[in-house]
Design an enzyme around this catalytic site. Sequence first.
Site, PDB file in Angstrom:
ATOM      1  N   LYS A  46       0.830  -1.198   0.000  1.00 53.72           N
ATOM      2  CA  LYS A  46       0.000   0.000   0.000  1.00 53.72           C
ATOM      3  C   LYS A  46       0.869   1.255   0.000  1.00 53.72           C
ATOM      4  CE  LYS A  46      -0.381   0.045   5.044  1.00 53.72           C
ATOM      5  NZ  LYS A  46      -1.271   0.102   6.210  1.00 53.72           N
ATOM      6  N   TYR A  60      16.301  30.346   4.789  1.00 53.58           N
ATOM      7  CA  TYR A  60      15.300  31.244   5.349  1.00 53.58           C
ATOM      8  C   TYR A  60      15.462  31.398   6.860  1.00 53.58           C
ATOM      9  CZ  TYR A  60      12.670  30.935   0.962  1.00 53.58           C
ATOM     10  OH  TYR A  60      12.278  30.988  -0.346  1.00 53.58           O
ATOM     11  N   ARG A 108     -10.087   0.269  15.488  1.00 51.45           N
ATOM     12  CA  ARG A 108     -10.446   0.942  14.230  1.00 51.45           C
ATOM     13  C   ARG A 108     -11.492   0.087  13.517  1.00 51.45           C
ATOM     14  NH1 ARG A 108      -4.580   2.194  11.645  1.00 51.45           N
ATOM     15  NH2 ARG A 108      -4.991   0.041  11.050  1.00 51.45           N
ATOM     16  N   MET A 141      11.730  24.525   0.191  1.00 53.02           N
ATOM     17  CA  MET A 141      10.952  23.649  -0.669  1.00 53.02           C
ATOM     18  C   MET A 141      11.834  22.874  -1.651  1.00 53.02           C
ATOM     19  SD  MET A 141       7.711  24.580  -3.131  1.00 53.02           S
ATOM     20  CE  MET A 141       6.707  25.137  -1.755  1.00 53.02           C
TER      21      MET A 141
END
Length: 371
Positions: free
Chosen positions: A35, A261, A133, A309
Amino acid sequence: MKRAVARIDLGAIERNVAHLMGVLQGGAAMCAVVKANAYGHGMAASANAALHGGATMLAVATAGEARALRPDVPDAPILVMGSVAGEEISQALAAWAEVAIWRDASRELLGAVAEELGVVPRVHVKHDSGMGRLGLRDPGEVAALIDAVAADERMDLAGVWTHFATADVDEAFMREQLKRFRVVAEAAKERHPGITVHAANSAATLRDPATHFDMVRCGVGIYGLDPFGHDPRDHGLEPALELRSYVADVKRFEPGASAGYGRSWQSEEETWVAPVPIGYGDGWRRGLSNRASALVGDQKRPIVGTVSMDNITVDLGPETSVSAFDEVVLIGERAGGRILAEDLARELGTINYEVTTGLLPRVEREYEGGS
């Protein structure tokens, strides 16, 4: 040269599956969990590697994953472990996937869709033994649903299963879950001898043979990630993923100069700094700012400044032989040391497979090895 590459060793996945199968007892089979793009490793390639390693079944979380995977593994059984509803049922059945249910209403809906499509799905009934769950908690309700599925001509009863909440961290509660599930499983086997009983994830597979039953479902372990969050070598596992980038430049910094930054890091002395073109847009988390390292040349060097980023910066030290376009290893091993997903997870306060699953599509996957 590619700015961000995850190299996947398919041979390592094969060997990890074979190694885990070597610890199985009682003739248990291996279901490989692929998955979430195989925990970031690439679903199709990883699934085939797992099958070559000896897995006989694959597991995914969603109907969409089963549909996407089916063309690449035309003959392998696929189990959708998560909830399916509405059009997802049709997607799962169109992919000839086996499905999990835990409500009689789901059995009725599944049966109606299966009848309309002209297929007979294989069904696994889930018992909530303590995860809290999905699944039925009450053993009597589980037994009733198992019998209802077995009696329903629109489907075949394939199995009964559960999932451990604490196999990696709390053996006592795992054993409590195992005790609860064993009662359900043994009763179901008496009434329906041909069903598959399965419970163990990677941690339980390694921790206790009593959890193996007819089949185990291993995810993190097959990718060489330690289910217990320490060192994969402790359990004979090989990390299958290596994350690489390169040095985009080498810059001389004077004392007080900053990188990134917010000036979260400033040089205390003269040093060389290398910008590296990978960042949180690739899944290299901002939380690793001033907390992680990279392998550059033959040294492990600190990542300094705020992760942006598209870039990070590495402090190369006051003297360096590193040049632009030299390789940078962010997860992996070189002469200068070893950086594990587990190391990054500890810095982030998370788990190793969130690190690999979080690598975004901008990180190109490359494959090597395997059968």
